[in-house]
Write a protein that holds these residues in place. Structure first.
Motif, PDB file in Angstrom:
ATOM      1  N   GLU A   1       0.833  -1.202   0.000  1.00  0.00           N
ATOM      2  CA  GLU A   1       0.000   0.000   0.000  1.00  0.00           C
ATOM      3  C   GLU A   1       0.867   1.251   0.000  1.00  0.00           C
ATOM      4  OE1 GLU A   1      -2.753  -0.302   3.259  1.00  0.00           O
ATOM      5  OE2 GLU A   1      -4.335  -1.004   1.916  1.00  0.00           O
TER       6      GLU A   1
ATOM      7  N   LYS B   1      -6.102  -9.823  -0.716  1.00  0.00           N
ATOM      8  CA  LYS B   1      -7.113  -9.790  -1.779  1.00  0.00           C
ATOM      9  C   LYS B   1      -8.420  -9.187  -1.278  1.00  0.00           C
ATOM     10  CE  LYS B   1      -5.043 -13.801  -4.044  1.00  0.00           C
ATOM     11  NZ  LYS B   1      -5.149 -15.253  -4.319  1.00  0.00           N
ATOM     12  N   GLU B   2      -8.762  -9.460  -0.020  1.00  0.00           N
ATOM     13  CA  GLU B   2      -9.959  -8.856   0.560  1.00  0.00           C
ATOM     14  C   GLU B   2      -9.825  -7.332   0.607  1.00  0.00           C
ATOM     15  OE1 GLU B   2     -10.549 -10.478   4.422  1.00  0.00           O
ATOM     16  OE2 GLU B   2     -10.852 -12.544   3.704  1.00  0.00           O
ATOM     17  N   ARG B   3      -8.615  -6.873   0.858  1.00  0.00           N
ATOM     18  CA  ARG B   3      -8.368  -5.436   0.956  1.00  0.00           C
ATOM     19  C   ARG B   3      -8.165  -4.800  -0.414  1.00  0.00           C
ATOM     20  NH1 ARG B   3      -3.606  -4.529   3.293  1.00  0.00           N
ATOM     21  NH2 ARG B   3      -4.166  -2.546   4.191  1.00  0.00           N
ATOM     22  N   GLU B   4      -8.199  -5.629  -1.465  1.00  0.00           N
ATOM     23  CA  GLU B   4      -8.087  -5.156  -2.850  1.00  0.00           C
ATOM     24  C   GLU B   4      -6.832  -4.309  -3.060  1.00  0.00           C
ATOM     25  OE1 GLU B   4     -11.789  -3.150  -3.681  1.00  0.00           O
ATOM     26  OE2 GLU B   4     -12.775  -5.043  -4.166  1.00  0.00           O
TER      27      GLU B   4
ATOM     28  N   GLU C   1      -3.391  -3.014  -4.764  1.00  0.00           N
ATOM     29  CA  GLU C   1      -3.130  -2.723  -6.171  1.00  0.00           C
ATOM     30  C   GLU C   1      -2.173  -3.728  -6.812  1.00  0.00           C
ATOM     31  OE1 GLU C   1      -4.132  -0.115  -8.275  1.00  0.00           O
ATOM     32  OE2 GLU C   1      -5.672   0.381  -6.808  1.00  0.00           O
TER      33      GLU C   1
ATOM     34  N   ASP D   1      -0.089  -7.317  -7.701  1.00  0.00           N
ATOM     35  CA  ASP D   1      -0.396  -8.730  -7.904  1.00  0.00           C
ATOM     36  C   ASP D   1       0.340  -9.542  -6.848  1.00  0.00           C
ATOM     37  OD1 ASP D   1      -1.954  -8.312 -10.245  1.00  0.00           O
ATOM     38  OD2 ASP D   1      -0.130  -8.082 -11.406  1.00  0.00           O
TER      39      ASP D   1
ATOM     40  N   LYS E   1      -8.086   2.183 -10.852  1.00  0.00           N
ATOM     41  CA  LYS E   1      -8.179   0.818 -10.341  1.00  0.00           C
ATOM     42  C   LYS E   1      -8.906  -0.089 -11.338  1.00  0.00           C
ATOM     43  CE  LYS E   1      -9.404  -1.616  -6.085  1.00  0.00           C
ATOM     44  NZ  LYS E   1      -8.036  -1.920  -5.683  1.00  0.00           N
ATOM     45  N   LYS E   2      -9.949   0.433 -11.985  1.00  0.00           N
ATOM     46  CA  LYS E   2     -10.682  -0.353 -12.978  1.00  0.00           C
ATOM     47  C   LYS E   2      -9.820  -0.629 -14.201  1.00  0.00           C
ATOM     48  CE  LYS E   2     -15.049   0.692 -13.707  1.00  0.00           C
ATOM     49  NZ  LYS E   2     -16.264   1.505 -13.959  1.00  0.00           N
TER      50      LYS E   2
ATOM     51  N   SER F   1      -7.486  -3.414 -13.428  1.00  0.00           N
ATOM     52  CA  SER F   1      -8.192  -4.697 -13.439  1.00  0.00           C
ATOM     53  C   SER F   1      -8.425  -5.182 -14.866  1.00  0.00           C
ATOM     54  CB  SER F   1      -9.527  -4.567 -12.702  1.00  0.00           C
ATOM     55  OG  SER F   1      -9.332  -4.270 -11.339  1.00  0.00           O
TER      56      SER F   1
ATOM     57  N   ARG G   1      -9.564  -9.007 -15.936  1.00  0.00           N
ATOM     58  CA  ARG G   1     -10.769  -9.176 -15.137  1.00  0.00           C
ATOM     59  C   ARG G   1     -11.955  -8.483 -15.803  1.00  0.00           C
ATOM     60  NH1 ARG G   1      -8.039  -7.545  -9.307  1.00  0.00           N
ATOM     61  NH2 ARG G   1      -6.499  -9.227  -9.234  1.00  0.00           N
TER      62      ARG G   1
END
Length: 278
Positions: free
Chosen positions: A65, A88-91, A93, A95, A252-253, A256, A261
């Motif tokens: 982060e 992953k739960e915290r998303e 940035e 990999d 962020k999108k 992804s 994704r």
């Protein structure tokens, strides 16, 4: 107080409960951020160029982060599935991948512009299984790490050596793998604030080591440089995109989408705050 690595292998020690507790502890988060800030400072990455950094022992992504906040792309590796699940739960940035550092790094040659590791490398000094040989596992790790780093890149490992013999074991295996460098000790006269950083240089002759912080001031033979770096870091943190803003969501999108994704299309409503209902 017993050391965590004496309690068992890291993939068992950092179970689901410990992983969530580690990530929700504000004191741990604060310490982790400070150590990551110092490690990034020592990396001395070019300010005007994109960089890809590997985080060894990334855990739940606390260090990642901070890298993201500085505009640095990163990839993380950790042996604990539960810690990665929290990441992953915290998303986060970056990999993240599950892997045992003692079994080597699995990335293509020359891909990373820098490497950091916070409070992880000392775990490789334990023989958690019958076939584990700490010296061999450390050598294999450093050899494969050397291969996936760009020439001229640095690797900074913050670690907690149990004794001088353990510090010598880690350092000697890194040098055998081809690295140059050494150990920097911040605040050497403080019991609580003392921090060890293994600073390694990849593919270049021995360079000037970063100056250790002594607690009195950040000035030394190159202390001005580090003061300047910290000022730059704080300035970049002040300029970063606010979390959950439209720009943050769009970025962020887009990331992804690059990862393959399925993401909803951007519209004029993307990032718009909903009206408060009474």
């Amino acid at each position: 107080m017993s050391r965590p690595e004496h309690s068992g292998p890291p993939d068992l020690f950092y179970n689901e409960q410990e992983a969530h507790k580690y990530t929700s502890n504000t004191r741990i988060i604060e310490i982790q951020e400070k150590m990551t800030e110092r490690a990034v400072e020592m990396l001395a990455l070019p300010a005007d160029q994109p960089a890809l950094v590997l985080d060894v022992g990334c855990g739940s992504g606390l260090s990642g982060e901070y890298l993201t906040s500085q505009g640095i792309d990163w990839i993380g590796v950790d042996i604990s599935k539960h810690m990665l699940d929290v990441a992953k739960e915290r998303e986060v940035e970056g990999d993240v991948f599950q892997g045992d550092a003692g079994e080597g790094m699995f990335f293509r040659p020359g891909v990373f512009d820098g490497v950091i590791s916070i409070s992880a490398i000392q775990w490789l000094c334990n023989a958690d299984k019958r076939d584990h040989n700490p010296a061999k596992r450390l050598h294999h790790f450093f050899t494969t790490l050397y291969s996936c780093m760009a020439r001229g890149a640095r690797a900074i490992f913050q670690f907690y050596p149990e004794n001088p013999a353990q510090m010598s074991l880690i350092t000697s295996q890194a040098m055998r793998a081809g690295f140059t460098g050494g150990v920097v000790v911040d605040f050497p006269h403080s019991t609580k604030a003392k921090k060890y950083y293994l600073c390694l240089f990849c593919g270049t002759p021995a360079q000037n080591m970063p100056t250790a912080l002594d607690g009195a001031s950040e000035h030394g033979q190159d202390g001005v440089r580090y003061t300047t770096e910290r000022e730059k870091v704080r300035k970049r943190k002040g300029d970063r995109t606010p979390l959950k803003s439209r720009d943050w969501i769009v970025r962020k999108k887009e990331r992804s989408r690059r990862q393959g994704r399925e993401v909803r299309k951007d519209t004029k409503y993307t990032g718009r705050k909903r009206a408060t209902k009474f």
